[in-house]
Each structure stands twice: as structure tokens, then as C-alpha cells.
Design a protein around this motif. Sequence first.
Motif, PDB file in Angstrom:
ATOM      1  N   UNK A  87       9.583   2.075  11.540  1.00  0.00           N
ATOM      2  CA  UNK A  87       8.387   1.422  12.064  1.00  0.00           C
ATOM      3  C   UNK A  87       8.456  -0.045  11.651  1.00  0.00           C
ATOM      4  N   UNK A  88       7.624  -0.867  12.264  1.00  0.00           N
ATOM      5  CA  UNK A  88       7.659  -2.307  11.992  1.00  0.00           C
ATOM      6  C   UNK A  88       6.730  -2.734  10.866  1.00  0.00           C
ATOM      7  N   UNK A  89       5.678  -1.977  10.650  1.00  0.00           N
ATOM      8  CA  UNK A  89       4.674  -2.348   9.657  1.00  0.00           C
ATOM      9  C   UNK A  89       3.886  -1.101   9.279  1.00  0.00           C
ATOM     10  N   UNK A  90       3.074  -1.217   8.245  1.00  0.00           N
ATOM     11  CA  UNK A  90       2.169  -0.113   7.932  1.00  0.00           C
ATOM     12  C   UNK A  90       0.829  -0.641   7.456  1.00  0.00           C
ATOM     13  N   UNK A  91      -0.155   0.210   7.619  1.00  0.00           N
ATOM     14  CA  UNK A  91      -1.526  -0.124   7.228  1.00  0.00           C
ATOM     15  C   UNK A  91      -2.148   1.157   6.696  1.00  0.00           C
ATOM     16  N   UNK A  92      -2.129   1.307   5.369  1.00  0.00           N
ATOM     17  CA  UNK A  92      -2.674   2.529   4.769  1.00  0.00           C
ATOM     18  C   UNK A  92      -2.949   2.400   3.281  1.00  0.00           C
ATOM     19  N   UNK A  93      -2.443   1.341   2.622  1.00  0.00           N
ATOM     20  CA  UNK A  93      -2.387   1.328   1.164  1.00  0.00           C
ATOM     21  C   UNK A  93      -3.066   0.115   0.548  1.00  0.00           C
ATOM     22  N   UNK A  94      -3.318   0.221  -0.759  1.00  0.00           N
ATOM     23  CA  UNK A  94      -3.864  -0.902  -1.510  1.00  0.00           C
ATOM     24  C   UNK A  94      -2.731  -1.774  -2.039  1.00  0.00           C
ATOM     25  N   UNK A  95      -3.080  -2.984  -2.426  1.00  0.00           N
ATOM     26  CA  UNK A  95      -2.076  -3.889  -2.977  1.00  0.00           C
ATOM     27  C   UNK A  95      -1.451  -3.345  -4.270  1.00  0.00           C
ATOM     28  N   UNK A  96      -2.229  -2.819  -5.216  1.00  0.00           N
ATOM     29  CA  UNK A  96      -1.608  -2.260  -6.425  1.00  0.00           C
ATOM     30  C   UNK A  96      -0.668  -1.091  -6.127  1.00  0.00           C
ATOM     31  N   UNK A  97      -1.022  -0.249  -5.157  1.00  0.00           N
ATOM     32  CA  UNK A  97      -0.136   0.864  -4.810  1.00  0.00           C
ATOM     33  C   UNK A  97       1.173   0.331  -4.230  1.00  0.00           C
ATOM     34  N   UNK A  98       1.088  -0.687  -3.374  1.00  0.00           N
ATOM     35  CA  UNK A  98       2.283  -1.286  -2.784  1.00  0.00           C
ATOM     36  C   UNK A  98       3.201  -1.828  -3.877  1.00  0.00           C
TER      37      UNK A  98
END
Length: 276
Positions: A87-98
Motif C-alpha cells: 500500500x502507499x500509506x496508512x492511517x490507523x495509528x498514533x505517533x508514539x505507536x509508529x
Amino acid sequence: MRNTTKITAAVLATGALTLGLTACGSDKGDTKAKASDPLVVAATPVPHAEILKYVKDHLAKKAGLNLEVKEFTDYVTPNTATEDGSVDANYFQTQPYLEDFNEKKGTHLKSVATVHLEPLGLYSEKAKKTAELKKGATIALPNDADNESRALRFLAASGVITLKKGSESDATPQDVAKNPKNVQFKEVEAAQTPRSLQDVDAAVINGNYAIGAGLKPAKDALALESTENNAYNNVLAVTEGNEDDPRVKKLAKLLTSPEVKKFIEDKYAGSVLPSF
């Protein structure tokens, strides 16, 4: 028009996890996408995919963005799929989790937009107030390090426990200093915390999973995480090197538009909060 593809963790997890993440991430950055190419974004169903569907149905075409949404039901595969180019991107997580995921998995993910906050909540089918939790009660916690630490800090802020000084940023159940009710902790996958309510006295549940299970955080939670000075905003993320992809920039702008802000406020009534 809903053109969302649902993909479970079982479909992609094995292949994504066994690929050489560093090499794949680098390879992906070598190929420039055309502005007309679909931008494929991984998202968990609620509220992330719902917000993306709103963008797809109401804003993307006018902005010249060909947006495709793929749904995942776990917190691992969206990142590995982004890293390996599925995939090109994701939208599901918080900054600390990333950041924690990058450190532990060797991925190279970067946030490109801060969109919303989903307050953690403490839920129970056996108590109506935090004070009604019985002694020895079992509380389910998300089992990944970042969300578990966040959940413990939330319980401390709610007066259920006290944590040892200095342990807050990476707290585990072993860092509980005071436990007046002698509560016990059951660690479960974050996605399973709503189901665990039948087997425990209470559960700390992430906002998206609470909403997906039919819970209304602003109404049903015994306690709700404060939005003040909260680092756990949800972000749009890409593999390092793809931050300047014009399609990504378009989506980042749309996700932080007045139209999306109003959509979030109207649809989620305080259970999901715009961060922009």
C-alpha cells in the motif's frame, strides 16, 4: 460509493513480515508514482476507513485524487504493508505507536499529517462507575507495549492505580506502585479488548475498537482519557522518502480540511476529536 477492499491480517501478514523490510522500503522510494495513479491507503475500519471513505466520496475527485481504501483489522499489517509497498500509506495509528514500531521492527515510517484523537476509555458490564470496581477485579489491557503503557497511565490518572515515578513513559504492570483495589491485569490484543468485556470486570479499550463494537465512548465509558496535552493523535503515515508524493500531500490536505473536521464532529459526537 463504497469501493473498499477488506483484507484480514492472515492474508498479508506472512508475506509482509518475511520480506526484507529495509530493502523493500528503499526499493519503493525509487519508483515515482504518477499523479493519476491510485493512492492506496491502509486503515482500520472505524473511524479511519470511515473518514477516508468520506474523503473519497465527497472531496477526492474534485482535488484530482484517485483514492483507494483497504481495511485491516490489526495494528501490524498496515505498517508492514506500507513498508513493503503493498500500500502507499496508512492511517490507523498514533505517533508514539509508529515510533515504537519503527524501533522494534526496523521499519522506516514517517507521519505526514496529524488528524484526530481517539480517547482511551475504561468500560465495564459489571460496574457503572470506576469506584464500583470490586477488589481483585480483572482489567483487560491492550498487549502491545505502547498501548499498554498508555492504558496504565490512563488508569493512574483515573485513580485506579499509582505508577512508580519515572516509569510512566514505558510502564508495564510491574511498575504499579500502589493498587488499592488489588486489580489484576489481563493482556489481550487491542482489537480483542471489547470482546474481553464478557470475561473480565473492566477493559481499557482504544476508541476505534470501542466504536466498532457499538460502544459510545462519550456515554458508555466509566472514565475517558483527557485530550489535554495528549501525544496520542492519529496520523497519516508513509514510508520514508514518500513524504513529497503529490498524492500523499493532497490526501494530507483533505484530511485536515474544514469539511473533514465537521464530518468528525458531527458523526462521532465527541468520541473522536479533530486534532487540527
